[in-house]
Design a protein around this motif. Structure first.
Motif, PDB file in Angstrom:
ATOM      1  N   ARG A 113       0.813  -1.206   0.000  1.00 30.85           N
ATOM      2  CA  ARG A 113       0.000   0.000   0.000  1.00 30.85           C
ATOM      3  C   ARG A 113       0.846   1.255   0.000  1.00 30.85           C
ATOM      4  O   ARG A 113       0.320   2.348   0.122  1.00 30.85           O
ATOM      5  N   ARG A 114       2.129   1.085  -0.110  1.00 34.88           N
ATOM      6  CA  ARG A 114       3.023   2.232  -0.050  1.00 34.88           C
ATOM      7  C   ARG A 114       3.972   2.177  -1.241  1.00 34.88           C
ATOM      8  O   ARG A 114       5.048   1.597  -1.152  1.00 34.88           O
ATOM      9  N   PRO A 115       3.581   2.736  -2.381  1.00 31.69           N
ATOM     10  CA  PRO A 115       4.403   2.609  -3.595  1.00 31.69           C
ATOM     11  C   PRO A 115       5.826   3.128  -3.415  1.00 31.69           C
ATOM     12  O   PRO A 115       6.757   2.566  -3.986  1.00 31.69           O
ATOM     13  N   TRP A 116       6.011   4.198  -2.607  1.00 32.99           N
ATOM     14  CA  TRP A 116       7.356   4.745  -2.458  1.00 32.99           C
ATOM     15  C   TRP A 116       8.270   3.716  -1.791  1.00 32.99           C
ATOM     16  O   TRP A 116       9.391   3.492  -2.243  1.00 32.99           O
ATOM     17  N   PHE A 117       7.802   3.077  -0.721  1.00 36.48           N
ATOM     18  CA  PHE A 117       8.634   2.095  -0.031  1.00 36.48           C
ATOM     19  C   PHE A 117       8.863   0.867  -0.905  1.00 36.48           C
ATOM     20  O   PHE A 117       9.966   0.314  -0.936  1.00 36.48           O
ATOM     21  N   ALA A 118       7.828   0.417  -1.596  1.00 36.21           N
ATOM     22  CA  ALA A 118       7.989  -0.731  -2.487  1.00 36.21           C
ATOM     23  C   ALA A 118       9.040  -0.436  -3.552  1.00 36.21           C
ATOM     24  O   ALA A 118       9.897  -1.274  -3.861  1.00 36.21           O
ATOM     25  N   ILE A 163       4.343  -1.736  -9.997  1.00 40.70           N
ATOM     26  CA  ILE A 163       4.121  -0.571  -9.130  1.00 40.70           C
ATOM     27  C   ILE A 163       3.636   0.606  -9.963  1.00 40.70           C
ATOM     28  O   ILE A 163       2.695   1.320  -9.583  1.00 40.70           O
ATOM     29  N   ALA A 164       4.250   0.818 -11.123  1.00 46.19           N
ATOM     30  CA  ALA A 164       3.844   1.926 -11.992  1.00 46.19           C
ATOM     31  C   ALA A 164       2.395   1.779 -12.428  1.00 46.19           C
ATOM     32  O   ALA A 164       1.666   2.779 -12.548  1.00 46.19           O
ATOM     33  N   SER A 165       1.944   0.545 -12.646  1.00 49.29           N
ATOM     34  CA  SER A 165       0.573   0.314 -13.096  1.00 49.29           C
ATOM     35  C   SER A 165      -0.454   0.670 -12.034  1.00 49.29           C
ATOM     36  O   SER A 165      -1.638   0.820 -12.341  1.00 49.29           O
ATOM     37  N   GLN A 166      -0.003   0.815 -10.791  1.00 47.84           N
ATOM     38  CA  GLN A 166      -0.914   1.179  -9.715  1.00 47.84           C
ATOM     39  C   GLN A 166      -1.175   2.683  -9.661  1.00 47.84           C
ATOM     40  O   GLN A 166      -1.923   3.144  -8.805  1.00 47.84           O
ATOM     41  N   GLY A 167      -0.534   3.446 -10.555  1.00 44.10           N
ATOM     42  CA  GLY A 167      -0.856   4.864 -10.635  1.00 44.10           C
ATOM     43  C   GLY A 167       0.296   5.809 -10.413  1.00 44.10           C
ATOM     44  O   GLY A 167       0.105   7.021 -10.469  1.00 44.10           O
ATOM     45  N   TRP A 168       1.500   5.273 -10.150  1.00 42.05           N
ATOM     46  CA  TRP A 168       2.647   6.154  -9.941  1.00 42.05           C
ATOM     47  C   TRP A 168       3.614   5.944 -11.100  1.00 42.05           C
ATOM     48  O   TRP A 168       4.580   5.195 -11.000  1.00 42.05           O
ATOM     49  N   GLY A 169       3.347   6.610 -12.202  1.00 37.12           N
ATOM     50  CA  GLY A 169       4.097   6.381 -13.429  1.00 37.12           C
ATOM     51  C   GLY A 169       5.563   6.734 -13.352  1.00 37.12           C
ATOM     52  O   GLY A 169       6.368   6.200 -14.127  1.00 37.12           O
ATOM     53  N   GLU A 170       5.958   7.617 -12.440  1.00 41.48           N
ATOM     54  CA  GLU A 170       7.358   8.030 -12.356  1.00 41.48           C
ATOM     55  C   GLU A 170       8.278   6.875 -11.951  1.00 41.48           C
ATOM     56  O   GLU A 170       9.489   6.961 -12.119  1.00 41.48           O
ATOM     57  N   VAL A 171       7.686   5.789 -11.423  1.00 39.56           N
ATOM     58  CA  VAL A 171       8.486   4.623 -11.078  1.00 39.56           C
ATOM     59  C   VAL A 171       9.166   4.051 -12.319  1.00 39.56           C
ATOM     60  O   VAL A 171      10.223   3.424 -12.229  1.00 39.56           O
ATOM     61  N   ALA A 172       8.578   4.282 -13.484  1.00 37.70           N
ATOM     62  CA  ALA A 172       9.168   3.766 -14.719  1.00 37.70           C
ATOM     63  C   ALA A 172      10.581   4.293 -14.928  1.00 37.70           C
ATOM     64  O   ALA A 172      11.399   3.646 -15.593  1.00 37.70           O
TER      65      ALA A 172
END
Length: 276
Positions: A113-118, A163-172
């Protein structure tokens, strides 16, 4: 529940001791060499791991997930030992890619539930995999065949994209960095006679991402500058008040969609982990 929390706390205490030695100049136990200390710490970790298995029924998957992270953190490069032994880097590669496989299964089930930590944890594992391939590639190729190496290294890319598919595209952007550096290293995996062309600039870039520093690849873009001093003094108080207003006064249901406490220690977290 209590047994899981105690074992989790014990593991974090051991990790804290390990990081103090690796990154803060902590002293080794008297009479121990670095290799002695690695064996000593790994044995302590394995003992905790076996105790976890007997006291925390039904969470073997999370136990293995945590132990893999412990292993690649113990054997990874650090300012104290910038170039670990070939055996340590082989352990790093094996543990980090095992961790990535379990993480992928978690991510696919929505078990984060925490994209930044993942992202942070996956990026750390990815850089350790790259460093291991860079400096112990021959030993890694002896243990894993070409298909295994390809599948294991691509797990980290898959995790970034999930992770990017969950809505935080900058992870790409993290996936792009990893793939760009990985491509050069995989050339020598697929063509054993190929002379590795990993430039000094690439080594410098890898080391920059490998060691602690700024976690931001680019300046923040959330409507405020990167100067955190511009945040209001009562930010946490305002946040908690807002959180309280979104919860039901009767059953405490959280309508923001996440918990203040770590989900692993909630009943929901345990039900998501299948009993082995």
């Amino acid at each position: 529940m209590a047994g899981a929390y105690i074992q989790w706390s014990n593991l974090h205490r051991l990790q804290s001791e390990m990081i103090e030695v690796h990154f803060q100049g902590g002293a080794l136990p008297e009479g121990m060499s670095w290799d002695d200390w690695l064996v000593y710490m790994e044995e302590k970790g394995r003992t905790l791991n076996s105790q976890w298995q007997t006291t925390t029924e039904g969470v073997d998957e999370m136990k293995h997930f945590s132990f893999c992270r412990f292993l690649f953190t113990l054997h990874r490069p650090s300012p104290r030992v910038p170039f670990p032994s070939e055996n340590s880097l082989l352990t790093c590669f094996d543990a980090a890619t095992q961790w990535a496989q379990i993480a992928k299964e978690h991510f696919e089930r929505g078990y984060f539930r925490r994209p930044w930590f993942a992202t942070h944890h996956n990026f750390e594992a990815a850089m350790i995999v790259l460093f291991s391939l860079r400096h112990a590639g021959a030993a890694i190729r002896q243990k894993f065949d070409t298909q295994q190496l390809f599948e294991r290294t691509k797990l980290l890319t898959s995790n970034f994209l999930i992770i990017a598919s969950q809505g935080w595209g900058e992870v790409a952007a993290c996936a792009g960095i990893y793939e760009r550096l990985l491509g050069t290293l995989l050339e020598s995996v697929f063509s054993p006679d190929h002379v590795l062309q990993f430039s000094p600039a690439q080594d410098a870039e890898l080391n920059r991402y490998l060691y602690p520093g700024s976690a931001q690849l680019e300046p923040l873009r959330f409507g405020m500058g990167p100067d955190l001093m511009s945040l209001p003094d009562d930010l946490f108080e305002s946040f908690t008040n807002e959180y309280a207003m979104t919860a039901s006064p009767h059953d405490g249901t959280n309508y923001l969609g996440w918990d203040l406490l770590d989900h692993w220690f909630t009943d929901e977290g345990f039900t998501e982990v299948p009993i082995q």
